[in-house]
Design a protein around this motif. Structure first.
Motif, PDB file in Angstrom:
ATOM      1  N   HIS A  32      -0.687   2.643  -2.077  1.00  0.00           N
ATOM      2  CA  HIS A  32      -0.457   1.617  -1.078  1.00  0.00           C
ATOM      3  C   HIS A  32       0.103   2.259   0.174  1.00  0.00           C
ATOM      4  O   HIS A  32       0.865   3.210   0.119  1.00  0.00           O
ATOM      5  CB  HIS A  32       0.546   0.575  -1.577  1.00  0.00           C
ATOM      6  CG  HIS A  32       0.086  -0.132  -2.792  1.00  0.00           C
ATOM      7  ND1 HIS A  32      -0.902  -1.067  -2.767  1.00  0.00           N
ATOM      8  CD2 HIS A  32       0.460  -0.025  -4.094  1.00  0.00           C
ATOM      9  CE1 HIS A  32      -1.111  -1.516  -3.973  1.00  0.00           C
ATOM     10  NE2 HIS A  32      -0.298  -0.903  -4.801  1.00  0.00           N
ATOM     11  N   GLY A  33      -0.230   1.704   1.330  1.00  0.00           N
ATOM     12  CA  GLY A  33       0.358   2.167   2.578  1.00  0.00           C
ATOM     13  C   GLY A  33      -0.268   3.451   3.071  1.00  0.00           C
ATOM     14  O   GLY A  33      -1.177   4.008   2.490  1.00  0.00           O
ATOM     15  N   ASN A  34       0.262   3.918   4.180  1.00  0.00           N
ATOM     16  CA  ASN A  34      -0.214   5.140   4.803  1.00  0.00           C
ATOM     17  C   ASN A  34       0.796   6.232   4.521  1.00  0.00           C
ATOM     18  O   ASN A  34       1.822   6.324   5.180  1.00  0.00           O
ATOM     19  CB  ASN A  34      -0.401   4.922   6.302  1.00  0.00           C
ATOM     20  CG  ASN A  34      -1.076   6.097   6.976  1.00  0.00           C
ATOM     21  OD1 ASN A  34      -1.142   7.191   6.418  1.00  0.00           O
ATOM     22  ND2 ASN A  34      -1.582   5.867   8.165  1.00  0.00           N
ATOM     23  N   ASP A  64      -0.039  -1.403   8.582  1.00  0.00           N
ATOM     24  CA  ASP A  64       1.105  -1.382   7.661  1.00  0.00           C
ATOM     25  C   ASP A  64       1.415  -2.810   7.246  1.00  0.00           C
ATOM     26  O   ASP A  64       1.400  -3.725   8.073  1.00  0.00           O
ATOM     27  CB  ASP A  64       2.360  -0.820   8.339  1.00  0.00           C
ATOM     28  CG  ASP A  64       2.391   0.682   8.435  1.00  0.00           C
ATOM     29  OD1 ASP A  64       1.700   1.349   7.648  1.00  0.00           O
ATOM     30  OD2 ASP A  64       3.135   1.196   9.291  1.00  0.00           O
ATOM     31  N   THR A  65       1.747  -3.005   5.977  1.00  0.00           N
ATOM     32  CA  THR A  65       2.204  -4.317   5.540  1.00  0.00           C
ATOM     33  C   THR A  65       3.729  -4.322   5.544  1.00  0.00           C
ATOM     34  O   THR A  65       4.366  -3.264   5.582  1.00  0.00           O
ATOM     35  CB  THR A  65       1.700  -4.651   4.122  1.00  0.00           C
ATOM     36  OG1 THR A  65       2.294  -3.753   3.189  1.00  0.00           O
ATOM     37  CG2 THR A  65       0.176  -4.606   4.033  1.00  0.00           C
ATOM     38  N   ASP A  68       4.799  -2.207   2.718  1.00  0.00           N
ATOM     39  CA  ASP A  68       4.740  -0.775   3.023  1.00  0.00           C
ATOM     40  C   ASP A  68       5.990  -0.336   3.783  1.00  0.00           C
ATOM     41  O   ASP A  68       6.600   0.687   3.473  1.00  0.00           O
ATOM     42  CB  ASP A  68       3.520  -0.437   3.894  1.00  0.00           C
ATOM     43  CG  ASP A  68       2.188  -0.656   3.214  1.00  0.00           C
ATOM     44  OD1 ASP A  68       2.134  -0.603   1.967  1.00  0.00           O
ATOM     45  OD2 ASP A  68       1.200  -0.871   3.936  1.00  0.00           O
ATOM     46  N   GLN A  71       9.232  -0.348   1.702  1.00  0.00           N
ATOM     47  CA  GLN A  71       9.287   0.812   0.818  1.00  0.00           C
ATOM     48  C   GLN A  71       9.538   2.095   1.600  1.00  0.00           C
ATOM     49  O   GLN A  71      10.321   2.939   1.183  1.00  0.00           O
ATOM     50  CB  GLN A  71       8.008   0.909  -0.007  1.00  0.00           C
ATOM     51  CG  GLN A  71       7.914  -0.198  -1.031  1.00  0.00           C
ATOM     52  CD  GLN A  71       6.629  -0.177  -1.833  1.00  0.00           C
ATOM     53  OE1 GLN A  71       5.673   0.521  -1.507  1.00  0.00           O
ATOM     54  NE2 GLN A  71       6.590  -0.951  -2.907  1.00  0.00           N
ATOM     55  N   ARG A  72       8.892   2.246   2.750  1.00  0.00           N
ATOM     56  CA  ARG A  72       9.067   3.460   3.561  1.00  0.00           C
ATOM     57  C   ARG A  72      10.500   3.612   4.043  1.00  0.00           C
ATOM     58  O   ARG A  72      11.034   4.712   4.105  1.00  0.00           O
ATOM     59  CB  ARG A  72       8.113   3.420   4.759  1.00  0.00           C
ATOM     60  CG  ARG A  72       8.127   4.691   5.587  1.00  0.00           C
ATOM     61  CD  ARG A  72       7.130   4.651   6.740  1.00  0.00           C
ATOM     62  NE  ARG A  72       5.803   4.323   6.244  1.00  0.00           N
ATOM     63  CZ  ARG A  72       4.918   3.574   6.910  1.00  0.00           C
ATOM     64  NH1 ARG A  72       5.217   3.086   8.099  1.00  0.00           N
ATOM     65  NH2 ARG A  72       3.751   3.322   6.398  1.00  0.00           N
ATOM     66  N   CYS A 127       3.310  -8.301   1.141  1.00  0.00           N
ATOM     67  CA  CYS A 127       2.164  -7.430   0.888  1.00  0.00           C
ATOM     68  C   CYS A 127       0.914  -7.904   1.624  1.00  0.00           C
ATOM     69  O   CYS A 127      -0.074  -7.173   1.701  1.00  0.00           O
ATOM     70  CB  CYS A 127       1.889  -7.314  -0.612  1.00  0.00           C
ATOM     71  SG  CYS A 127       1.353  -8.848  -1.408  1.00  0.00           S
ATOM     72  N   GLU A 130      -0.197  -7.809   7.586  1.00  0.00           N
ATOM     73  CA  GLU A 130      -0.567  -6.506   8.135  1.00  0.00           C
ATOM     74  C   GLU A 130      -0.194  -6.445   9.611  1.00  0.00           C
ATOM     75  O   GLU A 130      -0.495  -7.363  10.378  1.00  0.00           O
ATOM     76  CB  GLU A 130      -2.058  -6.253   7.969  1.00  0.00           C
ATOM     77  CG  GLU A 130      -2.456  -6.000   6.539  1.00  0.00           C
ATOM     78  CD  GLU A 130      -3.884  -5.501   6.406  1.00  0.00           C
ATOM     79  OE1 GLU A 130      -4.563  -5.274   7.435  1.00  0.00           O
ATOM     80  OE2 GLU A 130      -4.324  -5.340   5.258  1.00  0.00           O
ATOM     81  N   HIS A 158       8.063   3.995  -2.431  1.00  0.00           N
ATOM     82  CA  HIS A 158       6.901   4.222  -1.590  1.00  0.00           C
ATOM     83  C   HIS A 158       6.109   5.390  -2.160  1.00  0.00           C
ATOM     84  O   HIS A 158       6.669   6.412  -2.497  1.00  0.00           O
ATOM     85  CB  HIS A 158       7.340   4.527  -0.161  1.00  0.00           C
ATOM     86  CG  HIS A 158       6.213   4.757   0.772  1.00  0.00           C
ATOM     87  ND1 HIS A 158       5.279   3.776   1.038  1.00  0.00           N
ATOM     88  CD2 HIS A 158       5.853   5.832   1.479  1.00  0.00           C
ATOM     89  CE1 HIS A 158       4.414   4.254   1.904  1.00  0.00           C
ATOM     90  NE2 HIS A 158       4.727   5.495   2.179  1.00  0.00           N
TER      91      HIS A 158
END
Length: 159
Positions: A32-34, A64-65, A68, A71-72, A127, A130, A158
């Motif tokens: 998930h995510g970048n 990005d959500t 995301d 978590q980051r 989630c 975006e 993450h």
């Protein structure tokens, strides 16, 4: 009958089944995510308000959500289903002016939102939100509780 002969026998297996047997694949895992984006990078800003009232400003990139980002930046936003739209634990409350700029929630998201603690008119699942240019500066409030706690009490990380 030998094992090889058994597996290649047209009487036992159809030819298209034999063709569908695949070898081991070493494809990279999808997360998930970048994963290439670090904290503090991105053209957009998101303001999180924690259940305790603390305001945390983070940077975001296109796509990005909210999950995301949480978590980051190690923001305590639970996500029991890891972003698969199978729970309501990443429920956030958005400001009305930004809520109106978002796409309508899907039927699946609405079904999960029905299970969320403290549901409001501007509730969404983190989630499913975006980031884009129109949402730059959005403030999302994390509710004080959730109905779907992780059984083991662990926190998602993450990837």
């Amino acid at each position: 009958m030998s094992l090889l002969r058994l597996f290649t026998s047209k009487q036992i297996l159809r030819p298209n089944y034999i063709q569908s047997i695949r070898s081991f694949s070493a494809a990279p895992a999808l997360f998930h995510g970048n994963g290439k984006i670090s904290r503090g990078e991105g053209p957009y800003t998101v303001h999180f308000i924690t259940p305790e009232g603390e305001k945390i400003d983070v940077k975001a990139t296109e796509g990005d959500t909210m999950l995301d980002l949480a978590q980051r930046y190690d923001i305590d936003l639970e996500c029991a289903c890891e972003g698969s739209l199978a729970c309501s634990t990443c429920h956030v409350i958005c400001e009305p002016e930004y809520f109106d700029k978002m796409e309508e929630p899907s039927d699946e998201e609405n079904d999960m939102l029905d299970l969320a603690f403290g549901l409001t008119e501007t509730s969404r699942l983190g989630c499913q939100i975006e980031m884009c240019k129109d949402l730059d500066g959005i403030t999302v409030r994390i509710p004080s509780a959730t109905r779907n706690l992780r059984v083991d009490g662990s926190k998602p990380t993450h990837h």
